[in-house]
Write a protein that holds these residues in place. Sequence first.
Motif, mmCIF file in Angstrom:
data_model
loop_
_atom_site.group_PDB
_atom_site.id
_atom_site.type_symbol
_atom_site.label_atom_id
_atom_site.label_comp_id
_atom_site.label_asym_id
_atom_site.label_seq_id
_atom_site.Cartn_x
_atom_site.Cartn_y
_atom_site.Cartn_z
ATOM 1 N N MET A 1 0.823 -1.183 -0.155
ATOM 2 C CA MET A 1 -0.165 0.019 -0.171
ATOM 3 C C MET A 1 0.867 1.213 0.082
ATOM 4 S SD MET A 1 -2.913 -1.040 3.070
ATOM 5 C CE MET A 1 -3.727 -2.681 2.834
ATOM 6 N N ARG A 2 0.391 2.242 -0.348
ATOM 7 C CA ARG A 2 1.091 3.698 -0.656
ATOM 8 C C ARG A 2 0.665 4.351 0.728
ATOM 9 N NH1 ARG A 2 -1.213 5.219 -6.251
ATOM 10 N NH2 ARG A 2 -2.882 4.278 -5.522
ATOM 11 N N ILE A 3 1.566 4.610 1.563
ATOM 12 C CA ILE A 3 1.336 5.150 2.861
ATOM 13 C C ILE A 3 1.943 6.649 2.846
ATOM 14 C CG2 ILE A 3 1.647 5.410 5.381
ATOM 15 C CD1 ILE A 3 2.475 2.145 4.967
ATOM 16 N N ALA A 4 0.902 7.573 3.064
ATOM 17 C CA ALA A 4 1.524 8.927 3.395
ATOM 18 C C ALA A 4 1.394 9.373 4.753
ATOM 19 C CB ALA A 4 0.410 9.971 2.584
ATOM 20 N N PHE A 5 2.580 9.642 5.252
ATOM 21 C CA PHE A 5 2.742 9.758 6.787
ATOM 22 C C PHE A 5 3.265 11.279 7.153
ATOM 23 C CE2 PHE A 5 3.317 6.905 10.670
ATOM 24 C CZ PHE A 5 3.686 7.928 11.641
ATOM 25 N N TYR A 6 2.379 11.982 7.902
ATOM 26 C CA TYR A 6 2.645 13.296 7.928
ATOM 27 C C TYR A 6 3.121 13.217 9.622
ATOM 28 C CZ TYR A 6 0.155 14.170 3.736
ATOM 29 O OH TYR A 6 -0.047 14.384 2.543
ATOM 30 N N VAL A 82 -3.161 4.911 2.496
ATOM 31 C CA VAL A 82 -3.337 5.041 3.939
ATOM 32 C C VAL A 82 -2.686 6.206 4.198
ATOM 33 C CG1 VAL A 82 -2.636 4.179 6.158
ATOM 34 C CG2 VAL A 82 -2.641 2.265 4.133
ATOM 35 N N VAL A 83 -3.260 7.156 4.674
ATOM 36 C CA VAL A 83 -3.042 8.371 5.312
ATOM 37 C C VAL A 83 -2.978 8.382 6.788
ATOM 38 C CG1 VAL A 83 -3.528 10.879 5.107
ATOM 39 C CG2 VAL A 83 -4.343 9.464 3.092
ATOM 40 N N VAL A 84 -1.877 8.857 7.180
ATOM 41 C CA VAL A 84 -1.644 9.013 8.712
ATOM 42 C C VAL A 84 -1.133 10.372 9.034
ATOM 43 C CG1 VAL A 84 0.056 7.996 10.464
ATOM 44 C CG2 VAL A 84 -0.471 6.574 8.493
ATOM 45 N N LYS A 85 -1.731 10.759 9.899
ATOM 46 C CA LYS A 85 -1.281 12.239 10.582
ATOM 47 C C LYS A 85 -0.715 11.575 12.122
ATOM 48 C CE LYS A 85 -1.184 16.478 12.309
ATOM 49 N NZ LYS A 85 -0.854 16.077 13.515
ATOM 50 N N ALA A 86 0.422 12.042 12.429
ATOM 51 C CA ALA A 86 0.837 11.732 13.723
ATOM 52 C C ALA A 86 0.800 12.886 14.468
ATOM 53 C CB ALA A 86 2.254 11.562 13.670
ATOM 54 N N SER A 87 0.775 12.798 15.748
ATOM 55 C CA SER A 87 0.753 13.946 16.806
ATOM 56 C C SER A 87 2.071 14.528 16.705
ATOM 57 C CB SER A 87 0.237 13.279 18.212
ATOM 58 O OG SER A 87 1.299 12.613 18.603
ATOM 59 N N GLY A 88 1.942 15.839 17.192
ATOM 60 C CA GLY A 88 3.122 16.591 17.607
ATOM 61 C C GLY A 88 4.005 16.823 16.418
ATOM 62 N N ALA A 108 -9.328 5.135 0.976
ATOM 63 C CA ALA A 108 -8.256 5.341 1.847
ATOM 64 C C ALA A 108 -8.468 4.893 3.167
ATOM 65 C CB ALA A 108 -7.510 6.590 1.662
ATOM 66 N N ILE A 109 -7.592 4.424 3.797
ATOM 67 C CA ILE A 109 -7.374 4.059 5.317
ATOM 68 C C ILE A 109 -7.169 5.433 6.164
ATOM 69 C CG2 ILE A 109 -6.682 2.750 7.057
ATOM 70 C CD1 ILE A 109 -6.092 0.687 5.184
ATOM 71 N N ARG A 110 -7.637 5.917 6.933
ATOM 72 C CA ARG A 110 -7.530 7.159 7.655
ATOM 73 C C ARG A 110 -7.034 6.794 9.108
ATOM 74 N NH1 ARG A 110 -11.311 8.077 3.963
ATOM 75 N NH2 ARG A 110 -11.285 10.256 3.262
ATOM 76 N N ILE A 111 -5.800 7.556 9.364
ATOM 77 C CA ILE A 111 -5.286 6.957 10.680
ATOM 78 C C ILE A 111 -4.696 8.107 11.375
ATOM 79 C CG2 ILE A 111 -3.320 5.618 12.220
ATOM 80 C CD1 ILE A 111 -3.621 3.477 9.604
ATOM 81 N N ARG A 353 -6.473 -5.805 7.334
ATOM 82 C CA ARG A 353 -7.919 -5.946 7.617
ATOM 83 C C ARG A 353 -8.963 -4.677 7.355
ATOM 84 N NH1 ARG A 353 -6.666 -8.943 13.523
ATOM 85 N NH2 ARG A 353 -6.301 -10.962 12.639
ATOM 86 N N GLU A 354 -8.031 -3.525 7.663
ATOM 87 C CA GLU A 354 -8.774 -2.235 7.332
ATOM 88 C C GLU A 354 -9.172 -2.262 6.010
ATOM 89 O OE1 GLU A 354 -10.083 0.006 9.448
ATOM 90 O OE2 GLU A 354 -9.810 -1.593 10.978
ATOM 91 N N ALA A 355 -8.144 -2.672 5.108
ATOM 92 C CA ALA A 355 -8.386 -2.346 3.442
ATOM 93 C C ALA A 355 -9.545 -3.230 3.161
ATOM 94 C CB ALA A 355 -7.194 -2.760 2.903
#
Length: 365
Positions: A1-6, A82-88, A108-111, A353-355
Amino acid sequence: MRIAFYGSSLLSSYWNGAATYYRGLLRDLAARGHQVTFYEPDAFDRQKHRDIEPPEWAEVRVYEATESAMRAVVAEAARADVVVKASGVGVFDDALIEGVMKAARPDAIRIFWDVDAPATLAEITPAPDHALRRTLPSLDLVLTYGGGPPVIAAYEGLGARRCIPIYNALDPETHHPVPSDLRFAGDLNFLANRLPDREARVEEFFIKAAAHLPDRAFLLGGNGWHDKPMPSNIRQIGHVGTRDHNAFNTSCLAVLNVARDSMAAVGYSPATRVFEAAGAGACLITDAWVGLELFLKEGEEVLVARDGADVAEHVRSLTPERAKAIGEAARARILAEHTYARRGAEVDILLKREAERVRARGIAA
């Protein structure tokens, strides 16, 4: 999967304790076939204090800490599975969580990935209109690097569909035993940046312990301590890059871990330092916190202190032979149960599983 991690930063650990966690997890996910793009702002002088250059296992997009640059990288969330926004992240956190989740494709999976859950929850719980809190019900997952049952209950009580801890761990390729280094010689070494919600505990567990043992050598690494009054047997060395963490951990009799106030109160929150020290085979002394037994056994794999006097007594009575035995036992336990390969496997299963769930949701619609 293509993961965009912020996130805050993959390239620098400068005022960024999450760097090791990001590297260990994302490197393993890339090895499992995921394509990772990490978006980090050029902020807080981190790009001037890089520990690594952009790795082959992730594309790193460093963007200016301006609103226009932020909007440009937010738009790229539409390309990801997969789109990920991290804290901080530290800049534009509210705009990022709302922007990337809005930009994400319907399939997309939102995390939201929280690397400081106690602090985040303290911020959003009394604020119903907080950007993250408004976004929680639309997310597929909230992942946290610690916190256990209290954090799970809190997030799900605020509307998160599902909250799952993905704990810190060890990457044995980067944190492992090395020869000692005279730069880091000491009886008790401690590595931590100066933060308001840890300072009182540092005073108790480290500074008071040093005062109890004026004939022993204490070494303090980390930012922000230069104007803090301390006993003369504490030597300060400032920021220690991740490339030197192994030597820092192997060049002393014991290494100290002190949780921040919020982490200690919630429990189930082992710091990155715990796994780095264990990976190097160092003897770890830690303050007491609920859930420690999930990771290390008191008295055999770790020494536990309830106050500064306990820390001083551990250092006073510890022999090199016992320190070595504790360090070796900790390393064996962590290698067997708590590596980033294991954590990556957990996340990989979750994503698959989320996909499937998202696909089923699309078919039903």
